[in-house]
Design a protein around this motif. Structure first.
Motif, PDB file in Angstrom:
ATOM      1  N   ALA A 170       0.800  13.024  -4.942  1.00  0.00           N
ATOM      2  CA  ALA A 170       0.304  12.192  -6.044  1.00  0.00           C
ATOM      3  C   ALA A 170       1.083  12.472  -7.328  1.00  0.00           C
ATOM      4  O   ALA A 170       1.486  11.547  -8.038  1.00  0.00           O
ATOM      5  N   CYS A 171       1.323  13.763  -7.608  1.00  0.00           N
ATOM      6  CA  CYS A 171       2.080  14.124  -8.828  1.00  0.00           C
ATOM      7  C   CYS A 171       3.490  13.533  -8.774  1.00  0.00           C
ATOM      8  O   CYS A 171       4.006  13.027  -9.777  1.00  0.00           O
ATOM      9  N   ARG A 172       4.102  13.618  -7.571  1.00  0.00           N
ATOM     10  CA  ARG A 172       5.484  13.112  -7.433  1.00  0.00           C
ATOM     11  C   ARG A 172       5.514  11.595  -7.636  1.00  0.00           C
ATOM     12  O   ARG A 172       6.363  11.068  -8.354  1.00  0.00           O
ATOM     13  N   PHE A 173       4.557  10.898  -7.009  1.00  0.00           N
ATOM     14  CA  PHE A 173       4.537   9.444  -7.115  1.00  0.00           C
ATOM     15  C   PHE A 173       4.229   8.981  -8.548  1.00  0.00           C
ATOM     16  O   PHE A 173       4.792   7.993  -9.023  1.00  0.00           O
ATOM     17  N   TYR A 174       3.335   9.694  -9.223  1.00  0.00           N
ATOM     18  CA  TYR A 174       3.034   9.340 -10.620  1.00  0.00           C
ATOM     19  C   TYR A 174       4.264   9.541 -11.502  1.00  0.00           C
ATOM     20  O   TYR A 174       4.503   8.789 -12.437  1.00  0.00           O
ATOM     21  N   MET A 175       5.038  10.581 -11.186  1.00  0.00           N
ATOM     22  CA  MET A 175       6.267  10.858 -11.946  1.00  0.00           C
ATOM     23  C   MET A 175       7.260   9.691 -11.759  1.00  0.00           C
ATOM     24  O   MET A 175       7.842   9.192 -12.729  1.00  0.00           O
ATOM     25  N   ILE A 176       7.430   9.249 -10.499  1.00  0.00           N
ATOM     26  CA  ILE A 176       8.359   8.148 -10.212  1.00  0.00           C
ATOM     27  C   ILE A 176       7.898   6.871 -10.917  1.00  0.00           C
ATOM     28  O   ILE A 176       8.681   6.154 -11.535  1.00  0.00           O
ATOM     29  N   GLU A 177       6.582   6.620 -10.833  1.00  0.00           N
ATOM     30  CA  GLU A 177       6.016   5.406 -11.416  1.00  0.00           C
ATOM     31  C   GLU A 177       6.154   5.408 -12.943  1.00  0.00           C
ATOM     32  O   GLU A 177       6.529   4.410 -13.542  1.00  0.00           O
ATOM     33  N   SER A 178       5.888   6.580 -13.557  1.00  0.00           N
ATOM     34  CA  SER A 178       6.042   6.694 -15.021  1.00  0.00           C
ATOM     35  C   SER A 178       7.502   6.491 -15.414  1.00  0.00           C
ATOM     36  O   SER A 178       7.798   5.835 -16.419  1.00  0.00           O
ATOM     37  N   ALA A 179       8.415   7.071 -14.615  1.00  0.00           N
ATOM     38  CA  ALA A 179       9.854   6.956 -14.923  1.00  0.00           C
ATOM     39  C   ALA A 179      10.269   5.485 -14.912  1.00  0.00           C
ATOM     40  O   ALA A 179      10.999   5.028 -15.807  1.00  0.00           O
ATOM     41  N   PHE A 180       9.775   4.732 -13.934  1.00  0.00           N
ATOM     42  CA  PHE A 180      10.141   3.315 -13.842  1.00  0.00           C
ATOM     43  C   PHE A 180       9.604   2.534 -15.047  1.00  0.00           C
ATOM     44  O   PHE A 180      10.331   1.789 -15.707  1.00  0.00           O
ATOM     45  N   ALA A 181       8.315   2.739 -15.355  1.00  0.00           N
ATOM     46  CA  ALA A 181       7.686   2.005 -16.462  1.00  0.00           C
ATOM     47  C   ALA A 181       8.336   2.360 -17.802  1.00  0.00           C
ATOM     48  O   ALA A 181       8.592   1.490 -18.641  1.00  0.00           O
ATOM     49  N   LEU A 182       8.629   3.666 -17.990  1.00  0.00           N
ATOM     50  CA  LEU A 182       9.228   4.092 -19.267  1.00  0.00           C
ATOM     51  C   LEU A 182      10.683   3.638 -19.378  1.00  0.00           C
ATOM     52  O   LEU A 182      11.189   3.436 -20.482  1.00  0.00           O
ATOM     53  N   THR A 183      11.360   3.474 -18.227  1.00  0.00           N
ATOM     54  CA  THR A 183      12.735   2.955 -18.263  1.00  0.00           C
ATOM     55  C   THR A 183      12.727   1.509 -18.753  1.00  0.00           C
ATOM     56  O   THR A 183      13.579   1.102 -19.550  1.00  0.00           O
TER      57      THR A 183
END
Length: 358
Positions: free
Chosen positions: A224-237
């Motif tokens: 969950a932590c890894r997926f949230y990190m990926i998802e945040s990275a995409f949205a913030l990009t």
């Protein structure tokens, strides 16, 4: 099981959080940075976005690992006085972030439908009713709406970018070569950074991740932590690219050789309202409409997330569970009252200054 299909069930919170990085306050500071210093301050956006990713993923991890959000932890960890002071600061942060959102939406309504700024401020108050209407259908529908608005803003600025044709080598240099030249550059750099740093976002992100059912095993939590990190990275990009394109459009338009004297004057003191006239003169009438639509989407979506953050802050610090409509009314009126007074007395130029101060 390890599966990338699981990623889709975690997508959503990052977009609600990324809205704070593209709210009308960011629009205002980005426009000024581009108009006055062309592409020189782009590197600040890059550094702030990297820092934002680290901080936001920490906030998300806190929620996932402990099952409580940041405001609840503060209540559990700190003595009552400290807790109360933290609550006041968090509420002030929510109101200070709400003011640019209210005024930005009012400006957008003024550009699109010629509604006076003070009327626009009052209409914005009604937008929270839309939020409550959506809330009853669950948080996923809200996340979908916000993600749609983020992509709408991105599309609007890509169209503007294609039309204003900034010099790509200068943009890349501005991104990777840090420099601050000129008198007001330091102040503007601070407000650029200030518009990117959103205190209420930490409370919001750590609370939003709790809407998903995370398997309570070591593997489940890590995934969950890894997926949230990926998802945040995409949205913030996406948010990062929108900020870059606003500065680039503003820089390209204001450094054009064929500007008339009046437009040059506007460039020296560019705010959200003048930006629409500037784009209309230089790029054509449709351009200011596209900008107004992006501003409206930004203002509406950020008011929604600001109200959400306010709910979690009050519930976490004080253990007060107000009915959502009352809570929304309270947050919104705290932001609307100063905005209304300033726009009635000082008009649109004073309202623009209020955004920078906030």
């Amino acid at each position: 099981k390890n599966s990338w299909k699981n990623l889709f069930s975690y997508i959503g919170p990052g977009f609600l959080v990324s809205i704070a990085y593209i709210d009308p306050g960011n629009f205002e500071t980005d426009l000024q940075a581009g108009a006055q210093y062309k592409y020189e301050l782009l590197w600040i956006i890059l550094i702030a976005s990297c820092a934002a990713l680290v901080i936001q993923s920490l906030a998300a991890s806190l929620g996932v690992v402990t099952g409580k959000h940041l405001a609840e932890h503060c209540r559990a960890e700190y003595p009552k006085v400290t807790n109360f002071i933290l609550w006041i600061l968090a509420e002030l942060a929510v109101v200070a972030c709400d003011i640019p959102e209210v005024i930005g939406t009012a400006f957008a309504l003024n550009m699109l439908f010629k509604i006076p700024i003070w009327c626009g401020v009052l209409i914005t108050g009604l937008s929270t009713l839309m939020l409550l209407f959506l809330q009853q259908y669950g948080v996923r529908k809200l996340e979908f709406l916000i993600a749609f608005l983020v992509f709408l803003i991105a599309t609007c600025f890509l169209v503007e970018l294609g039309y204003s044709k900034p010099n790509s080598s200068e943009v890349v240099r501005g991104l990777f070569v840090p420099e601050i030249k000129g008198d007001g550059a330091t102040g503007l750099a601070i407000s650029l950074l200030g518009a990117m740093v959103m205190p209420h976002n930490l409370f919001l992100h750590s609370a939003l991740v709790l809407s998903r059912k995370v398997p309570r095993s070591v593997h489940g939590i890590k995934e969950a932590c890894r997926f949230y990190m990926i998802e945040s990275a995409f949205a913030l990009t996406v948010a990062f690219l929108i900020n870059i394109s606003i500065i680039s459009v503003s820089g390209a338009v204001c450094s054009a050789d064929n500007l008339n004297p009046e437009d040059r004057m506007n460039c020296n003191d560019l705010d959200l309202n003048k930006a629409s006239f500037l784009l209309k003169n230089v790029l054509g009438n449709w351009s200011s409409k596209v900008f107004a639509i992006a501003l409206l989407a930004s203002g509406q979506s950020s008011t929604i997330t600001g109200t959400y953050a306010g709910q979690y802050v009050m519930q976490g610090f004080l253990d007060l569970r107000m009915t959502p409509w009352l809570r929304n009314l309270l947050t919104r009126s705290l932001a609307i009252v100063p905005s209304l007074i300033v726009s009635l007395i000082g008009g649109s130029s004073a309202a623009g200054k209020l955004i920078i101060i906030a």
